[in-house]
Enzyme design. Structure first.
Site, PDB file in Angstrom:
ATOM      1  N   THR B  42       3.873 -11.331   1.376  1.00 51.88           N
ATOM      2  CA  THR B  42       3.231 -12.737   1.891  1.00 51.88           C
ATOM      3  C   THR B  42       1.963 -12.926   1.801  1.00 51.88           C
ATOM      4  O   THR B  42       2.154 -13.673   0.613  1.00 51.88           O
ATOM      5  CB  THR B  42       3.488 -12.527   3.649  1.00 51.88           C
ATOM      6  OG1 THR B  42       3.572 -10.964   3.599  1.00 51.88           O
ATOM      7  CG2 THR B  42       4.902 -12.957   3.932  1.00 51.88           C
ATOM      8  N   THR B  43       0.702 -12.632   2.114  1.00 49.72           N
ATOM      9  CA  THR B  43      -0.521 -13.288   2.448  1.00 49.72           C
ATOM     10  C   THR B  43      -1.514 -12.611   1.096  1.00 49.72           C
ATOM     11  O   THR B  43      -1.357 -11.344   1.552  1.00 49.72           O
ATOM     12  CB  THR B  43      -1.191 -13.512   3.874  1.00 49.72           C
ATOM     13  OG1 THR B  43      -0.611 -13.474   4.657  1.00 49.72           O
ATOM     14  CG2 THR B  43      -2.695 -13.362   3.835  1.00 49.72           C
TER      15      THR B  43
END
Lengths: 223, 263
Positions: B42-43
């Site tokens: 994800t991030t």
């Protein structure tokens, strides 16, 4: 109908060997030796950008003497082999022994089947965690592979250089001593030291152990 | 295995992917239609600071609505002076990173000198474009590439889209499902020529805010001792910020927020 000349197989092989040896002896020699902190490779090289010593893999280095274009082709093939093997299996599975064998097989095939043999000698070095695990493989123009203990000299005038180097050699010596002995042996008593190409495989490095030394570093070490 | 000797006009040169193709080790990807329930990362964030660039990423991988892994790595050294971080389908992304690292090393060894930072960024763009058939099946990989440019003596950041489009970012960027929140946080705190300390601090804040708003982004996990990855790339090379340091910054951040009653 003309009859072809008969040349005995012995003579044919000997001619090829003589040709290869003549080519190799024109080039400058290369010395590799184990020292306490790794393996040192040193050679005289008047072309600072056409390397005779090169990195192959994490713990493996390549040294070539003789005809540049030929050993450089072998150097590239060695890197390609090592990188593919490490990608397919794991980095730990890439070793100097199997690479030396491949070089041996290839050079042997060229020597027996082609008109012109390769005018090269090759050294494959692998640094271990301890000095006893260091490996030096010396591959001849005809594909003959020999494992050498602690140090190796390849190329032109190797016998005389080996003799000079052996008289200085001591096990587990420091880098400075090893480099001084190698330079002394390469140049001999009657010649000034030329342009040196020097690299080390550093013991205990987690990944890429190969490090090239620049001229100032070499000069500092030689004092 | 045999020694890979090629005729001069057929040699792949310093191209590792080309070499694998020549040896038949890079089979084409079959089209199987949309895949779901694959692992996603994800991030990830990157920003310039005084000495170079900072890269950071959370550690969570998800499969649909469940957490697939709590401690995957998303920030990797690409070579000595550059790093790559990944968001998207974890499987192909990790494989791409591995191939990219090898490609840079292979080129450097065969050629005797490393590629320029720009060359490395372009190389990655080609690999992402090669992944387009997989991206069409839902296996998109969107990395950030950043590094220290030894010729220009500055940190540089490159971002990509699934088609292999390559865009250079001026100061910072964040991507992945929590990228928007991280980017806003960094945008509010970023200044030119930040020192290392405040840049690491800001990266940690960005990831914290992303984990607050995005279900697929992992926050600090003091129970298991798992913290986001933070790394700096300077003239000295790629270096990971130690876990205790990152842990301490998260602890201080949470304490500050608690005391201030700030949400």
């Amino acid at each position: 109908m003309s009859m072809p000349f008969y040349v005995s197989p012995e003579q044919f092989m000997k001619d090829k060997a003589d040709y290869a040896i003549k080519g190799i002896s024109r080039g400058r020699a290369l010395v590799a030796t184990a020292f306490a902190g790794g393996i040192l490779l040193a050679t005289e090289n008047r072309n600072p950008n056409l390397h005779k010593i090169s990195e192959v893999y994490d713990r493996i280095a390549f040294g070539g003497v003789g005809r540049y274009s030929e050993f450089d082709q072998l150097r590239q093939a060695g890197i390609q082999h090592a990188d593919v093997k490490g990608y397919q299996y794991s980095r730990e599975d890439v070793d100097a022994r199997s690479l030396a064998n491949l070089y041996g097989q290839y050079l042997n095939q060229v020597f027996t089947h082609e008109m012109k043999p390769y005018e090269v000698e090759i050294l494959v070095a692998e640094v271990g965690d301890v000095i006893d695990d260091d490996r030096l493989f010396h591959i001849l123009y005809d594909g003959n592979v020999a494992e050498e203990d602690r140090f190796s000299v390849i190329g032109g005038d190797a016998a005389a250089i080996q003799e000079r180097f052996e008289s200085q050699f001591s096990a587990e010596w420091a880098l400075t001593d090893a480099l001084k002995a190698a330079t002394g042996a390469l140049t001999g008593p009657d010649r000034e030291v030329g342009d040196l190409e020097v690299a080390v495989l550093e013991r205990g490095e987690p990944r890429r152990a190969f490090r090239r030394m620049d001229a100032t570093e070499v000069a500092t070490l030689l004092g | 295995m045999t020694l890979p000797m090629f005729p001069v006009d057929e040699s792949p040169g310093p191209n590792f992917a080309g070499l694998l193709q020549k040896l038949g080790l890079a089979p084409p990807v079959p089209l199987v239609g949309e895949l779901d329930d694959i692992r996603h990362g994800t991030t990830i964030v990157a920003m310039r600071y005084a000495d170079g660039v900072i890269m950071a990423g959370d550690r969570r991988a998800t499969e649909g609505f469940s957490i697939a892994h709590r401690a995957i790595e998303k920030v990797f050294p690409a070579d000595r002076h550059s790093g790559v971080s990944i968001a998207g389908a974890a499987g192909p992304a990790l494989d791409m990173v591995r191939l990219f690292q090898l490609q840079l090393e292979h080129y450097e060894k065969l050629n005797g000198a490393a590629l320029s930072l720009e060359g490395k960024a372009n190389q990655l763009a080609q690999m992402i474009r090669g992944n387009l058939p997989m991206a069409m099946q839902g296996l998109a990989v969107v990395p950030i590439f950043a590094g220290y440019d030894l010729r220009r003596q500055t940190g540089r950041i490159f971002t990509y889209d699934v088609t292999g489009g390559r865009y250079e970012e001026a100061d910072f960027h964040a991507t992945g499902s929590g990228g928007r929140d991280a980017r806003t946080t960094i945008k509010l705190g970023w200044t030119e020529n930040m020192d290392r300390d405040s840049a690491v601090e800001l990266a940690v804040q960005g990831l914290y805010e992303a984990s607050e708003e995005d279900a697929a982004t992992g926050g600090p996990d003091p129970v298991r001792g798992i913290y986001p990855t933070v790394a700096t790339i300077t003239v000295e090379g790629f270096e990971r910020v130690g876990d205790p340091d990152v842990a301490e910054r998260f602890r201080a951040l949470i304490q500050h927020k608690t005391e201030a009653g700030q949400l």
